[in-house]
Structure formats: structure tokens, C-alpha cells
Motif scaffolding. Structure first.
Motif, PDB file in Angstrom:
ATOM      1  N   ARG A   9      17.089  31.548  69.650  1.00 36.12           N
ATOM      2  CA  ARG A   9      17.202  30.126  69.289  1.00 36.12           C
ATOM      3  C   ARG A   9      16.994  29.226  70.511  1.00 36.12           C
ATOM      4  NH1 ARG A   9      21.177  26.765  70.088  1.00 36.12           N
ATOM      5  NH2 ARG A   9      22.829  28.325  70.350  1.00 36.12           N
ATOM      6  N   ILE A  10      17.676  29.543  71.607  1.00 33.12           N
ATOM      7  CA  ILE A  10      17.564  28.722  72.816  1.00 33.12           C
ATOM      8  C   ILE A  10      16.150  28.773  73.380  1.00 33.12           C
ATOM      9  CG2 ILE A  10      18.321  28.536  75.223  1.00 33.12           C
ATOM     10  CD1 ILE A  10      21.107  29.400  74.279  1.00 33.12           C
ATOM     11  N   SER A  11      15.543  29.954  73.318  1.00 29.66           N
ATOM     12  CA  SER A  11      14.173  30.078  73.838  1.00 29.66           C
ATOM     13  C   SER A  11      13.187  29.238  73.034  1.00 29.66           C
ATOM     14  CB  SER A  11      13.735  31.541  73.826  1.00 29.66           C
ATOM     15  OG  SER A  11      13.463  31.995  72.516  1.00 29.66           O
ATOM     16  N   ARG A  12      13.539  28.934  71.775  1.00 30.86           N
ATOM     17  CA  ARG A  12      12.686  28.086  70.922  1.00 30.86           C
ATOM     18  C   ARG A  12      13.026  26.605  71.076  1.00 30.86           C
ATOM     19  NH1 ARG A  12      10.903  32.658  70.575  1.00 30.86           N
ATOM     20  NH2 ARG A  12      10.169  33.694  68.663  1.00 30.86           N
ATOM     21  N   GLY A  13      14.015  26.300  71.907  1.00 32.91           N
ATOM     22  CA  GLY A  13      14.393  24.910  72.127  1.00 32.91           C
ATOM     23  C   GLY A  13      15.151  24.282  70.983  1.00 32.91           C
ATOM     24  N   THR A  15      18.765  23.611  68.697  1.00 27.28           N
ATOM     25  CA  THR A  15      20.224  23.622  68.647  1.00 27.28           C
ATOM     26  C   THR A  15      20.652  24.368  67.395  1.00 27.28           C
ATOM     27  OG1 THR A  15      20.364  21.587  67.358  1.00 27.28           O
ATOM     28  CG2 THR A  15      20.285  21.362  69.773  1.00 27.28           C
ATOM     29  N   ARG A  79      22.327  23.485  80.440  1.00 27.67           N
ATOM     30  CA  ARG A  79      21.301  23.864  79.468  1.00 27.67           C
ATOM     31  C   ARG A  79      20.163  24.632  80.133  1.00 27.67           C
ATOM     32  NH1 ARG A  79      17.198  20.439  80.383  1.00 27.67           N
ATOM     33  NH2 ARG A  79      17.660  18.423  81.337  1.00 27.67           N
ATOM     34  N   ARG A  83      19.027  28.395  79.227  1.00 27.44           N
ATOM     35  CA  ARG A  83      17.635  28.722  78.884  1.00 27.44           C
ATOM     36  C   ARG A  83      17.153  29.931  79.683  1.00 27.44           C
ATOM     37  NH1 ARG A  83      12.950  27.577  81.442  1.00 27.44           N
ATOM     38  NH2 ARG A  83      13.884  25.988  82.796  1.00 27.44           N
ATOM     39  N   GLU A  87      16.054  33.694  78.348  1.00 31.43           N
ATOM     40  CA  GLU A  87      14.770  34.333  78.646  1.00 31.43           C
ATOM     41  C   GLU A  87      14.971  35.707  79.284  1.00 31.43           C
ATOM     42  OE1 GLU A  87      11.913  31.929  80.633  1.00 31.43           O
ATOM     43  OE2 GLU A  87      12.247  30.187  79.354  1.00 31.43           O
TER      44      GLU A  87
END
Length: 233
Positions: A9-13, A15, A79, A83, A87
């Protein structure tokens, strides 16, 4: 420890709220799944996976533990650290599938309070490094089990970052925008973190700098100078 779902989720930007709305599930469902406190229905998991563009099976297994070794500056936003951790988590997952037996050969300090420069010299001997400066530190690391990948490190204020997963698996991210000299120093600095991890304390960044200087360009010893003079005659 970051879950696989959270890392993707975070890698896709995204929330949690953004993903929940896109997948037509509640934010609570996303939160509970990421914390490992709940399981989702097949339909919900498929919807979440579809929005993230990954197989649903990828989101089920636990993610490998990841430890960043660099002390981020206070000015680096949380943040950004999240990220980068995401990764690293995904990179370790891929490596587990593609290169399951990869192990690094970096020893750990076995002498209490040993200077960082002495540990760097010890590692050079262990790796049979040629006398003088290191010309290609990335190739050297990869030949000893540290996988190096090019990654955008925007916002971290560094040109390289190392992370470990378990005792024998290590990854190095190198910013492709850094020039060769800056990148080599940053990689050597992060190698210092990996080599000195068991003995690090509050001055770890200073110790990693000391390690980098000795590892990349050790001082020429008197006997070596004499040998070089003889070869030039």
C-alpha cells in the motif's frame, strides 16, 4: 514489523482510507489486516489485491522483518522512512523467492570496543581486498552476498541505505542520481553499519564514517611503500 499489505500500500502511495474506498471495504478492515488482527473474506482480499495490482496470495504471508541501520536525520519526515522501509520489505520478499540461499559474509566485531577503522581493516583482509583504494565497492559487496539495487532515495538526504532481514541477509539501496564518488562513500558508510551493527551506540554515524574512510582508502603502510618503489625501479 511492517506487513506485506502495508508495504505494498505504501509503495503505491496510498493511505488506508484511499485503499479502503477504492476496494469498497472499510478502513478498519485494512487496519486490522495490516496489524494481523483479522482475516478478510476472499472477495474483500481479491478487491484489495486488484486495487494494488498484485496477486491476492502475495498479501497473505507475513513480511520478512526489516531493520534499517542508518540513523535518519530529524529533518527526514516519518513518511519518507516508511516509504523506504516498505521498499526494502518488498525487495526482501522478492529475494526470498528468487535467491533463497543468498547470505552475506560480513563478520561482526569480536573484540569489545574495537575501533571502526580496525574492523574495516579486518573485513578487507577477510575479503582478500587488493592493497590500496577500492575501485568498485558495489561489485565487491555483491560478490560477498550483499545485494545492491538502484532506488530513488529522495527525501532521505543520503545516497545509499542498508537494511538487514535476519542475521545473514542484507540489501543496499543506492540512489542512481548520486555521482560515483559520493555513491561509493555512502555505500562504504552503510557497509560500516552492517559490519559494526552489534557494537553500535549513540555515535554510530561517526563510527560508520571512520569505517568508510579506512575501508575505501586505507593508509599505505611502510612495507607496502617500499615494495611499490622496488617495482618501479
Amino acid at each position: 514489523m511492517m506487513s506485506t499489505l502495508e508495504a505494498v500500500r505504501i509503495s503505491r502511495g496510498l493511505t488506508q482510507i484511499m485503499l479502503a474506498r477504492a476496494a469498497s471495504v472499510s478502513q478498519t478492515t485494512i487496519s486490522l489486516l495490516e496489524s494481523g488482527h483479522s482475516t478478510a473474506s476472499t472477495a474483500s482480499l481479491d478487491a484489495i489485491a486488484a486495487e494494488l495490482d498484485v496477486p491476492a496470495a502475495l498479501l497473505i504471508p507475513p513480511a520478512p522483518p526489516v531493520q534499517l541501520l542508518h540513523t535518519m536525520k530529524e529533518s527526514v519526515p516519518a513518511r519518507v522512512t516508511k516509504r523506504i522501509t516498505a521498499e526494502f520489505t518488498l525487495a526482501f520478499l522478492r529475494i526470498e523467492r528468487l535467491l533463497p540461499v543468498t547470505r552475506h559474509t560480513i563478520g561482526t566485531p569480536d573484540i569489545e570496543d574495537e575501533p571502526a577503522s580496525a574492523q574495516a581493516e579486518r573485513l578487507r583482509l577477510q575479503w582478500a581486498a587488493a592493497p590500496g583504494g577500492v575501485l568498485d565497492i558495489v561489485t565487491m559487496l555483491e560478490s560477498h552476498g550483499v545485494i545492491c539495487l538502484r532506488r530513488d532515495l529522495s527525501g532521505t538526504r543520503v545516497n545509499a541505505l542498508a537494511a538487514k532481514s535476519g542475521r545473514w541477509r542484507a540489501l543496499m539501496f543506492i540512489d542512481p542520481r548520486a555521482d560515483a564518488e559520493d555513491a561509493s562513500w555512502a555505500v562504504a558508510h552503510e557497509l560500516g553499519h552492517l559490519a559494526l551493527q552489534e557494537a553500535m551506540d549513540g555515535d554510530q554515524e561517526d563510527r560508520a564514517e571512520e569505517f568508510a574512510g579506512e575501508f575505501l582508502a586505507p593508509p599505505i603502510r611502510a612495507p607496502e611503500v617500499a615494495r611499490r618503489r622496488c617495482r618501479r625501479r
